[in-house]
Design a protein around this motif. Structure first.
Motif, PDB file in Angstrom:
ATOM      1  N   LYS A 147      10.064  18.964  12.420  1.00  0.00           N
ATOM      2  CA  LYS A 147       9.458  17.667  12.732  1.00  0.00           C
ATOM      3  C   LYS A 147       8.104  17.521  12.035  1.00  0.00           C
ATOM      4  CE  LYS A 147       9.541  18.479  17.144  1.00  0.00           C
ATOM      5  NZ  LYS A 147      10.198  19.821  17.087  1.00  0.00           N
ATOM      6  N   THR A 148       7.251  18.521  12.172  1.00  0.00           N
ATOM      7  CA  THR A 148       5.928  18.465  11.548  1.00  0.00           C
ATOM      8  C   THR A 148       6.046  18.447  10.036  1.00  0.00           C
ATOM      9  OG1 THR A 148       4.875  19.576  13.414  1.00  0.00           O
ATOM     10  CG2 THR A 148       3.735  19.689  11.296  1.00  0.00           C
ATOM     11  N   TRP A 149       6.936  19.251   9.508  1.00  0.00           N
ATOM     12  CA  TRP A 149       7.166  19.321   8.058  1.00  0.00           C
ATOM     13  C   TRP A 149       7.600  17.967   7.515  1.00  0.00           C
ATOM     14  CZ3 TRP A 149       6.177  22.558   4.206  1.00  0.00           C
ATOM     15  CH2 TRP A 149       6.969  22.563   3.060  1.00  0.00           C
ATOM     16  N   VAL A 150       8.539  17.330   8.203  1.00  0.00           N
ATOM     17  CA  VAL A 150       9.030  16.023   7.765  1.00  0.00           C
ATOM     18  C   VAL A 150       7.929  14.967   7.880  1.00  0.00           C
ATOM     19  CG1 VAL A 150      10.653  14.147   8.292  1.00  0.00           C
ATOM     20  CG2 VAL A 150      11.459  16.501   8.225  1.00  0.00           C
ATOM     21  N   SER A 151       7.180  14.987   8.978  1.00  0.00           N
ATOM     22  CA  SER A 151       6.127  13.982   9.151  1.00  0.00           C
ATOM     23  C   SER A 151       5.059  14.125   8.080  1.00  0.00           C
ATOM     24  CB  SER A 151       5.497  14.097  10.548  1.00  0.00           C
ATOM     25  OG  SER A 151       4.643  15.209  10.660  1.00  0.00           O
ATOM     26  N   GLU A 152       4.713  15.352   7.727  1.00  0.00           N
ATOM     27  CA  GLU A 152       3.710  15.568   6.683  1.00  0.00           C
ATOM     28  C   GLU A 152       4.190  15.026   5.340  1.00  0.00           C
ATOM     29  OE1 GLU A 152       1.345  19.152   4.309  1.00  0.00           O
ATOM     30  OE2 GLU A 152       2.731  19.656   5.938  1.00  0.00           O
ATOM     31  N   HIS A 153       5.427  15.314   4.990  1.00  0.00           N
ATOM     32  CA  HIS A 153       5.932  14.875   3.687  1.00  0.00           C
ATOM     33  C   HIS A 153       6.169  13.371   3.654  1.00  0.00           C
ATOM     34  CE1 HIS A 153       6.250  18.623   1.451  1.00  0.00           C
ATOM     35  NE2 HIS A 153       6.568  19.206   2.600  1.00  0.00           N
ATOM     36  N   LEU A 154       6.555  12.788   4.773  1.00  0.00           N
ATOM     37  CA  LEU A 154       6.663  11.330   4.817  1.00  0.00           C
ATOM     38  C   LEU A 154       5.306  10.682   4.559  1.00  0.00           C
ATOM     39  CD1 LEU A 154       9.065  10.722   7.844  1.00  0.00           C
ATOM     40  CD2 LEU A 154       9.486  10.065   5.471  1.00  0.00           C
ATOM     41  N   ALA A 155       4.271  11.184   5.235  1.00  0.00           N
ATOM     42  CA  ALA A 155       2.932  10.617   5.052  1.00  0.00           C
ATOM     43  C   ALA A 155       2.442  10.821   3.626  1.00  0.00           C
ATOM     44  CB  ALA A 155       1.956  11.241   6.043  1.00  0.00           C
ATOM     45  N   ALA A 156       2.728  11.982   3.048  1.00  0.00           N
ATOM     46  CA  ALA A 156       2.295  12.258   1.679  1.00  0.00           C
ATOM     47  C   ALA A 156       2.961  11.312   0.694  1.00  0.00           C
ATOM     48  CB  ALA A 156       2.617  13.710   1.315  1.00  0.00           C
ATOM     49  N   ARG A 212       0.795  -1.225   0.000  1.00  0.00           N
ATOM     50  CA  ARG A 212       0.000   0.000   0.000  1.00  0.00           C
ATOM     51  C   ARG A 212       0.835   1.288   0.000  1.00  0.00           C
ATOM     52  NH1 ARG A 212      -3.036  -3.728   2.625  1.00  0.00           N
ATOM     53  NH2 ARG A 212      -5.166  -3.972   1.860  1.00  0.00           N
ATOM     54  N   TRP A 213       2.131   1.185  -0.167  1.00  0.00           N
ATOM     55  CA  TRP A 213       2.948   2.389  -0.308  1.00  0.00           C
ATOM     56  C   TRP A 213       2.802   2.927  -1.728  1.00  0.00           C
ATOM     57  CZ3 TRP A 213       8.121   3.506   2.426  1.00  0.00           C
ATOM     58  CH2 TRP A 213       8.007   3.242   3.797  1.00  0.00           C
ATOM     59  N   LYS A 214       2.737   4.236  -1.863  1.00  0.00           N
ATOM     60  CA  LYS A 214       2.658   4.866  -3.175  1.00  0.00           C
ATOM     61  C   LYS A 214       4.009   4.890  -3.873  1.00  0.00           C
ATOM     62  CE  LYS A 214      -1.680   5.901  -2.575  1.00  0.00           C
ATOM     63  NZ  LYS A 214      -2.739   5.200  -3.330  1.00  0.00           N
ATOM     64  N   LEU A 215       5.087   4.875  -3.078  1.00  0.00           N
ATOM     65  CA  LEU A 215       6.439   4.909  -3.617  1.00  0.00           C
ATOM     66  C   LEU A 215       7.303   3.894  -2.885  1.00  0.00           C
ATOM     67  CD1 LEU A 215       6.999   8.803  -3.655  1.00  0.00           C
ATOM     68  CD2 LEU A 215       6.401   7.389  -5.633  1.00  0.00           C
ATOM     69  N   VAL A 263      10.763   7.592  -1.700  1.00  0.00           N
ATOM     70  CA  VAL A 263      10.335   8.445  -0.582  1.00  0.00           C
ATOM     71  C   VAL A 263      11.508   9.287  -0.091  1.00  0.00           C
ATOM     72  CG1 VAL A 263       9.474   8.468   1.790  1.00  0.00           C
ATOM     73  CG2 VAL A 263       8.481   6.888   0.116  1.00  0.00           C
ATOM     74  N   ALA A 264      12.676   8.658   0.060  1.00  0.00           N
ATOM     75  CA  ALA A 264      13.865   9.391   0.494  1.00  0.00           C
ATOM     76  C   ALA A 264      14.263  10.446  -0.530  1.00  0.00           C
ATOM     77  CB  ALA A 264      15.021   8.431   0.747  1.00  0.00           C
TER      78      ALA A 264
END
Length: 368
Positions: free
Chosen positions: A96-105, A39-42, A47-48
């Motif tokens: 932290k929030t920025w990274v978590s958002e982009h990881l989830a996206a 279910r991962w999009k990438l 992702v990295a």
């Protein structure tokens, strides 16, 4: 995800990551031929690349979302590919929030499954609640149950985000233990449970400064792999981060590009770093540190506000007078103690520094 807000066609002020960078995610998906977890999009590699930036074979430029050690991003991404949750830890302003958002996206294509932690976050935000009108009309049933973002992520095999985990009351935090260890969420009122499907994982963020507020229990901490996000290692790295984000925000806010803004950005970053570290950049002068964090995020805010001043009340050129008030507001949080720190820094460092006389005068003009 609908980014049109109220349906009037107005563009969202702050689009979600998966919308703002949709072209990059689409290009990465097309070029990504590596194995993808369920279910991962990438793939983890893609992702990295999305987080760190790069150029794809078709020439598509992927902009860096995080400027820092590559290994940190690789550890975070690989954690999400396992059955352990990810805890991003750091001082305020370390993205932290920025990274978590982009990881989830990048992983799930949806960064909106979010629990915002506060002292008043209820257990329903982590587990589930009830639609009381339906509950009274029809009695207990799944149609009356209101799933939390965590429950939705479990059912969909998606990534859920929990912001400011240590601000959430301890008893609510502990509701995550069964979810993270057993990958199940019991619904005792119905005699049912929701089991997480493959692809589910959780990203939490926590602030170093919040130690002692609601410390994580050892049982809960064991369910996380902790990744510490450091402050930018060098002034050049921090200047790069601030310049990139200010450019993005300026375009979102329709601010005209400011010529030669880099000089003032470097000045703001220099002031913040010296006050944050308690020593000037050349290591020769010790300075007192204020009570505030003076984070990279605050530097971005100061420069963006300065650009707005320059655009609307100046000639469009970012000058010391445009950033002086913002710096003062960021530094002097405690009027009694921080004012003394700032005055001493102005007189001992800024006043004596070559090429900083305009900045010194601007800061003196706005000094309380």
């Amino acid at each position: 995800m609908d980014t049109q807000g109220n349906g009037t066609g107005a563009q969202a002020l702050r689009p979600h990551a998966e919308d703002a960078f949709a072209h990059e995610l689409k290009a990465l998906s097309a070029a990504d031929d590596r194995p993808r977890p369920p279910r991962w999009k990438l793939s983890p590699w893609a992702v990295a690349t999305y987080l760190l930036g790069g150029t794809l074979a078709d020439g598509t430029a992927v902009t860096p979302k995080y400027v820092g050690p590559r290994r940190i991003v690789e550890v975070a991404v690989s954690t999400l590919a396992t059955d352990r949750a990810l805890l991003l830890l750091g001082v305020p302003g370390t993205a932290k929030t920025w990274v978590s958002e982009h990881l989830a996206a990048a992983v799930s294509g949806d960064s909106t499954l979010l629990v915002q932690g506060t002292a008043g976050t209820p257990e329903e935000a982590v587990r589930y609640g009830w639609d009381y009108a339906r509950l009274l009309a029809r009695g207990p049933g799944r149609e009356a149950l209101v799933p939390s973002p965590v429950m939705r992520a479990m059912a969909e095999g998606a990534t859920v985000r929990v912001e400011e985990l240590t601000r959430i009351p301890a008893d609510v935090q502990d509701a995550l233990i069964t979810i993270l260890s057993e990958k199940t969420l019991p619904i005792p009122e119905l005699g049912q449970e929701v089991q997480a499907v493959r692809g589910f994982n959780l990203i939490a963020t926590a602030n170093d400064r919040d130690r002692g507020v609601n410390d994580l229990s050892s049982a809960l901490r064991r369910r996380f792999n902790t990744v510490v996000l450091p402050l930018p290692a060098t002034a050049d790295a921090e200047v790069d981060i601030v310049a990139r984000r200010v450019d993005q925000l300026g375009r979102t806010l329709d601010l005209p590009p400011a010529p030669d803004a880099l000089a003032e950005i470097r000045r703001v970053v220099t002031v913040f770093r010296e006050l944050r570290e308690g020593v000037t950049g050349d290591g020769r002068t010790r300075v007192k540190t204020p009570s505030g964090t003076l984070s990279t995020a605050e530097a971005i805010s100061v420069v963006t506000h300065g650009l707005a001043l320059a655009a609307h009340f100046g000639d469009g050129v970012l000058r010391p007078s445009d950033v002086a008030a913002g710096i003062l507001g960021a530094v002097v949080r405690d009027p009694a103690a921080d004012r003394v720190v700032w005055q001493e820094y102005l007189e001992a460092v800024v006043r004596e520094r070559d090429g900083w006389q305009d900045f010194y005068r601007a800061c003196r003009e706005v000094a309380p």
